[in-house]
Design an enzyme around this catalytic site. Structure first.
Site, short mmCIF file in Angstrom:
data_model
loop_
_atom_site.label_atom_id
_atom_site.label_comp_id
_atom_site.label_asym_id
_atom_site.label_seq_id
_atom_site.Cartn_x
_atom_site.Cartn_y
_atom_site.Cartn_z
N TYR A 1 31.21 -36.39 -89.58
CA TYR A 1 29.93 -36.30 -90.27
C TYR A 1 29.87 -37.30 -91.42
O TYR A 1 30.84 -37.48 -92.15
CB TYR A 1 29.66 -34.89 -90.78
CG TYR A 1 29.37 -33.87 -89.70
CD1 TYR A 1 29.19 -34.24 -88.38
CD2 TYR A 1 29.28 -32.52 -90.00
CE1 TYR A 1 28.93 -33.31 -87.40
CE2 TYR A 1 29.01 -31.57 -89.04
CZ TYR A 1 28.84 -31.97 -87.73
OH TYR A 1 28.58 -31.03 -86.76
N LEU B 1 11.26 -25.63 -82.55
CA LEU B 1 10.94 -24.22 -82.75
C LEU B 1 10.60 -23.90 -84.21
O LEU B 1 10.47 -22.74 -84.58
CB LEU B 1 12.12 -23.35 -82.30
CG LEU B 1 12.47 -23.45 -80.82
CD1 LEU B 1 13.81 -22.79 -80.53
CD2 LEU B 1 11.38 -22.83 -79.97
N GLY B 2 10.45 -24.93 -85.00
CA GLY B 2 10.17 -24.74 -86.42
C GLY B 2 8.73 -25.00 -86.82
O GLY B 2 8.46 -25.38 -87.96
N SER C 1 21.93 -26.22 -83.42
CA SER C 1 20.52 -26.60 -83.17
C SER C 1 19.67 -25.37 -82.85
O SER C 1 18.99 -25.33 -81.83
CB SER C 1 20.42 -27.62 -82.03
OG SER C 1 19.14 -28.21 -82.00
N GLY D 1 16.17 -29.02 -82.68
CA GLY D 1 15.73 -30.29 -83.26
C GLY D 1 14.38 -30.21 -83.93
O GLY D 1 13.67 -31.22 -84.03
N LEU E 1 16.92 -24.43 -83.98
CA LEU E 1 15.49 -24.74 -83.90
C LEU E 1 15.22 -25.85 -82.89
O LEU E 1 14.11 -26.37 -82.81
CB LEU E 1 14.95 -25.16 -85.28
CG LEU E 1 15.15 -24.17 -86.42
CD1 LEU E 1 14.39 -24.63 -87.66
CD2 LEU E 1 14.72 -22.77 -86.02
#
Length: 332
Positions: free
Chosen positions: A53, A222-223, A215, A219, A217
């Site tokens: 990351y 679903l938000g 994930s 990407g 949501l």
């Protein structure tokens, strides 16, 4: 905050997992520290990161930000269940060199020491295999992990992006060695992507692994993606993420519109419902949320207290039907 056991272990973890992938690339160090402080204050004790990351030339940066937060003291490290991952290439300056990636005993030894240094800690609570290594036998992987456990550098091992049969392979090999084996699986799982229910989650339940969905949501889909698009704020992430451009598909758009219309009738926020739905699913320890801001963290925390009615759960099932478990999904 609610807590649960991580799989078959005695380890207690929060039902929301703080994902740190945005720390560095999208959220600066000071704001990342503020988000971690807020999460800990709210009772979130399970933090997830990975050695890669930061990405590209900055890979490792996210672990460094978490490490600098630990360095502030105040019981931060002691209160945190720390999870990181190994697999991706960590060669310096973008150099691709043999044995700087995957799950060989050599790379695991090298990678864990580098992560410990960046994280400013002497141990990793949950060390996860970020991907399947099709070229390294499980006996070699477990040999390396057993040594790390004996040294006190790693307490538990988990997997990520593994198929059901990989989980079975891994834990049967561990059992032959008298090792604990995998205690968690971090997989892609949400209302819009339910294939994990076919084999991965049944395998995890059978072998006593906690399921940690990433994930949740999908990407951003679903938000409230359609609502945001109408308001001019963009729909699902357009930065090349998994759901970029998904709303251009008429079938997906209709599904998301039905989802948002349903929740409007109930006065509920789409992102919070998507997280709350995962918390109702068998085997799920807690979804990973990757807030870029404190406001996004607050929204995720509200999902833990959200109770979904049977009527709403049934309606969600109609919009996002399950594929069904294996072998029934294939055969009858």
């Amino acid at each position: 905050m609610e807590y649960t056991q991580l799989g078959r272990t005695g380890l207690k973890v929060s039902r929301i997992v703080l994902g740190t992938m945005n720390f560095g690339p999208q959220t600066d160090e000071a704001d990342s520290h503020a988000i971690m402080d807020a999460a800990l204050a709210a009772g979130v004790n399970f933090f997830d990161t990975a050695n890669v990351y930061g990405w590209g030339e900055n890979k490792g940066r996210t672990e460094e930000i978490v490490g600098s937060w630990f360095a502030q003291g105040g019981g931060r490290r002691d209160k945190t269940v720390l999870a990181t991952k190994v697999y991706g290439n960590m060669g310096a300056d973008g150099e691709v060199w043999p044995n700087h990636d995957r799950l060989s005993a050599l790379n695991i030894r090298r990678a864990v020491d580098a992560s410990l240094k960046r994280l400013n800690t002497d141990h990793i609570d949950l060390y996860q295999f970020h991907h399947v290594d099709r070229h390294t036998p499980w006996d070699e992987i477990w040999q390396a992990i057993d040594v790390l456990v004996q040294q006190g550098k790693v307490l538990y091992a988990g997997s990520s992006n593994h198929a059901g049969w990989h989980i079975a392979q891994a834990n049967e090999a561990a059992a032959r060695r008298g090792s604990l084996g995998l205690v968690s699986e971090q997989c892609l799982y949400n209302l819009a992507e339910r294939r994990a229910e076919m084999e991965v989650i049944p395998a995890a339940e059978s072998y006593g692994l906690g399921v940690i969905p990433w994930s949740p949501l999908h990407g951003g889909l679903l938000g409230g993606a359609v609502r945001k698009e109408r308001e001019g704020g963009g729909g699902a992430r357009t930065n090349g993420g998994r759901s970029a451009g998904a709303l251009a598909n008429s079938a997906i758009r209709a599904q998301i519109e039905a989802y948002e219309d349903l929740l409007d009738k109930h006065g509920l926020q789409p992102g919070e419902v998507a997280l709350a739905w995962l918390l109702t699913r068998p085997g799920v320890t807690g979804p990973i949320v990757g807030p870029r801001t404190s406001e996004q963290l607050d929204s995720a925390l509200r999902a833990v207290e959200l109770e979904l009615s049977e009527e709403l759960l049934s309606a969600l099932e109609e919009i996002f039907p399950a594929t069904g478990p294996s072998p029934e999904a294939f055969a009858w």
